[in-house]
Each structure stands twice: as C-alpha cells, then as structure tokens.
Design a protein around this motif. Sequence first.
Motif, PDB file in Angstrom:
ATOM      1  N   ARG A  36      30.986  96.770  35.646  1.00  0.00           N
ATOM      2  CA  ARG A  36      31.276  97.105  37.046  1.00  0.00           C
ATOM      3  C   ARG A  36      32.032  98.429  37.063  1.00  0.00           C
ATOM      4  N   ILE A  37      31.508  99.362  37.825  1.00  0.00           N
ATOM      5  CA  ILE A  37      32.152 100.665  37.987  1.00  0.00           C
ATOM      6  C   ILE A  37      32.782 100.683  39.370  1.00  0.00           C
ATOM      7  N   VAL A  38      34.105 100.813  39.412  1.00  0.00           N
ATOM      8  CA  VAL A  38      34.842 100.811  40.669  1.00  0.00           C
ATOM      9  C   VAL A  38      35.302 102.243  40.946  1.00  0.00           C
ATOM     10  N   VAL A  39      34.866 102.766  42.081  1.00  0.00           N
ATOM     11  CA  VAL A  39      35.134 104.160  42.450  1.00  0.00           C
ATOM     12  C   VAL A  39      36.313 104.208  43.421  1.00  0.00           C
ATOM     13  N   HIS A  40      37.373 104.903  43.007  1.00  0.00           N
ATOM     14  CA  HIS A  40      38.566 105.087  43.828  1.00  0.00           C
ATOM     15  C   HIS A  40      38.552 106.532  44.341  1.00  0.00           C
ATOM     16  N   ASP A  41      38.345 106.712  45.621  1.00  0.00           N
ATOM     17  CA  ASP A  41      38.294 108.058  46.211  1.00  0.00           C
ATOM     18  C   ASP A  41      39.705 108.465  46.612  1.00  0.00           C
ATOM     19  N   ASN A  42      40.311 109.322  45.810  1.00  0.00           N
ATOM     20  CA  ASN A  42      41.663 109.821  46.075  1.00  0.00           C
ATOM     21  C   ASN A  42      41.646 111.307  46.417  1.00  0.00           C
ATOM     22  N   VAL A  43      40.546 111.768  46.996  1.00  0.00           N
ATOM     23  CA  VAL A  43      40.411 113.181  47.345  1.00  0.00           C
ATOM     24  C   VAL A  43      41.358 113.511  48.501  1.00  0.00           C
ATOM     25  N   MET A  44      42.137 114.551  48.319  1.00  0.00           N
ATOM     26  CA  MET A  44      43.055 114.993  49.379  1.00  0.00           C
ATOM     27  C   MET A  44      42.293 115.882  50.360  1.00  0.00           C
ATOM     28  N   PRO A  45      42.381 115.569  51.649  1.00  0.00           N
ATOM     29  CA  PRO A  45      41.704 116.431  52.633  1.00  0.00           C
ATOM     30  C   PRO A  45      42.261 117.849  52.591  1.00  0.00           C
ATOM     31  N   ARG A  46      41.345 118.808  52.669  1.00  0.00           N
ATOM     32  CA  ARG A  46      41.727 120.227  52.699  1.00  0.00           C
ATOM     33  C   ARG A  46      41.300 120.828  54.022  1.00  0.00           C
ATOM     34  N   ARG A  47      42.132 121.613  54.547  1.00  0.00           N
ATOM     35  CA  ARG A  47      41.820 122.310  55.790  1.00  0.00           C
ATOM     36  C   ARG A  47      40.612 123.218  55.562  1.00  0.00           C
ATOM     37  N   ARG A  48      39.726 123.254  56.491  1.00  0.00           N
ATOM     38  CA  ARG A  48      38.513 124.078  56.475  1.00  0.00           C
ATOM     39  C   ARG A  48      37.510 123.664  55.400  1.00  0.00           C
ATOM     40  N   ASP A  49      37.637 122.451  54.881  1.00  0.00           N
ATOM     41  CA  ASP A  49      36.652 121.932  53.923  1.00  0.00           C
ATOM     42  C   ASP A  49      36.244 120.541  54.398  1.00  0.00           C
ATOM     43  N   PRO A  50      35.205 120.477  55.213  1.00  0.00           N
ATOM     44  CA  PRO A  50      34.815 119.179  55.780  1.00  0.00           C
ATOM     45  C   PRO A  50      34.435 118.143  54.719  1.00  0.00           C
ATOM     46  N   TRP A  51      33.994 118.574  53.539  1.00  0.00           N
ATOM     47  CA  TRP A  51      33.602 117.635  52.489  1.00  0.00           C
ATOM     48  C   TRP A  51      34.774 116.762  52.053  1.00  0.00           C
ATOM     49  N   THR A  52      35.998 117.265  52.170  1.00  0.00           N
ATOM     50  CA  THR A  52      37.174 116.511  51.727  1.00  0.00           C
ATOM     51  C   THR A  52      37.757 115.619  52.827  1.00  0.00           C
ATOM     52  N   SER A  53      37.192 115.649  54.010  1.00  0.00           N
ATOM     53  CA  SER A  53      37.764 114.866  55.115  1.00  0.00           C
ATOM     54  C   SER A  53      37.510 113.376  54.919  1.00  0.00           C
ATOM     55  N   ARG A  54      38.320 112.565  55.568  1.00  0.00           N
ATOM     56  CA  ARG A  54      38.203 111.103  55.480  1.00  0.00           C
ATOM     57  C   ARG A  54      36.842 110.628  55.977  1.00  0.00           C
ATOM     58  N   ARG A  55      36.285 111.293  56.981  1.00  0.00           N
ATOM     59  CA  ARG A  55      34.995 110.853  57.535  1.00  0.00           C
ATOM     60  C   ARG A  55      33.841 111.071  56.554  1.00  0.00           C
ATOM     61  N   MET A  56      34.052 111.839  55.502  1.00  0.00           N
ATOM     62  CA  MET A  56      33.014 112.078  54.493  1.00  0.00           C
ATOM     63  C   MET A  56      33.172 111.170  53.271  1.00  0.00           C
ATOM     64  N   GLU A  57      34.114 110.236  53.317  1.00  0.00           N
ATOM     65  CA  GLU A  57      34.366 109.371  52.168  1.00  0.00           C
ATOM     66  C   GLU A  57      33.126 108.566  51.764  1.00  0.00           C
ATOM     67  N   ARG A  58      32.404 108.044  52.724  1.00  0.00           N
ATOM     68  CA  ARG A  58      31.197 107.265  52.402  1.00  0.00           C
ATOM     69  C   ARG A  58      30.132 108.155  51.756  1.00  0.00           C
ATOM     70  N   GLU A  59      29.958 109.378  52.259  1.00  0.00           N
ATOM     71  CA  GLU A  59      28.977 110.298  51.671  1.00  0.00           C
ATOM     72  C   GLU A  59      29.374 110.682  50.253  1.00  0.00           C
ATOM     73  N   ARG A  60      30.671 110.882  50.018  1.00  0.00           N
ATOM     74  CA  ARG A  60      31.117 111.191  48.659  1.00  0.00           C
ATOM     75  C   ARG A  60      30.804 110.026  47.728  1.00  0.00           C
ATOM     76  N   TYR A  61      31.073 108.810  48.184  1.00  0.00           N
ATOM     77  CA  TYR A  61      30.769 107.641  47.363  1.00  0.00           C
ATOM     78  C   TYR A  61      29.277 107.567  47.042  1.00  0.00           C
ATOM     79  N   LEU A  62      28.432 107.757  48.038  1.00  0.00           N
ATOM     80  CA  LEU A  62      26.983 107.668  47.812  1.00  0.00           C
ATOM     81  C   LEU A  62      26.497 108.742  46.836  1.00  0.00           C
TER      82      LEU A  62
END
Length: 177
Positions: A36-62
């Motif tokens: 079992r691989i458990v993915v912990h997303d601890n990415v800190m949101p960065r201003r002007r980088d939408p990829w790091t925003s909380r709303r992109m957490e599911r896309e990062r996981y996928l």
Amino acid sequence: MLKTALSIVAAVACALPSGLSAAREPLPVNTEKELRIVVHDNVMPRRRDPWTSRRMERERYLEFETAIKAAIEEAGYQGPVKVTQAAANIPETEQRLDVFIYRWETGIESFGVALTAEFTMEAVLHVGEREFEMGTFSARASTTALGDVEPEDYRPAARRAIDQMIEYYRDAIEKRG
C-alpha cells in the motif's frame, strides 16, 4: 562538553526501539502481499502558482498516482499495489510505503511556453513492525506548454524522483544481500 554530547547521543541511540534502530537496513518487500502506497500531500501553497493551491490537491494526487504506477510497472514489480491518499481509517497492511510530497511547483525558470516543474518527496517503507527511511528525492523537468499548462505537464518531475527512489531501493537491497 564534547564528552557530554557524545554520551547523550549514545544514550539516545541505546534507547531507540529495535524497529527504529534497524531503520538504516533496507527491508525486503514480499511481492505476494499487497504493497500500500500512502500519499501525503504536504505541498505549501505559493502565491501565483495555482498548481500548489489546495484546490489542486486532487489533481496532484492523480498525477502522482499515474506516475508511480507507471514506474512500478516499468520496474517489473509483480505484486499487488494499492495507491491511496492519506486519510483517516486507512486499513493497516503488512507492507506500506509512505510518500510525503513536500514540493511540487512551477520553477522560477518558467517563462512563456517554457515550464519547469520542481518536485521533492520523502519515502518511508514499513514492513511489519520495522521501517526503512529511504530518504528524500528531488527532481526537475522542463517542457514546452503550448496553451494552458495542464496537470500532466508536472508529471515528469514526479516520475524522475520516483525513478530515483526505485533505483536507490534496488541498490540498497543488492548491497544488503
């Protein structure tokens, strides 16, 4: 002063539980049991980088799930693998790989159609009561993004770090045996 520091270090090392003291030794994975691989997303949101925003957490996981499944398949691993996001009530398994993603962002070199993605993760393998701290793996990947940047444009950086982790594990197991 030095003697005091050394005696404190020695006392702490002796007090570690046996599972943690063996953390430096690579642990063999049984391919007949689920990993079992458990993915912990601890990415800190960065201003002007939408990829790091909380709303992109599911896309990062996928994107990470796609990258790690492809890497495992390419590496020839034959056992069952289950990838899940970190959450409450994840069933206990005999073999678990915890992946902590700390950085997955757009690099400062990105400009116009040139995209550089930066990725950093830490991996800890648990087999039974023992654990093997595999370490931290970082990678960068550049691509040309014509039009909008898509989630899959960030995948190559993750894939490079995953490949580093697999190579490190294989080397550690070979040196052990």
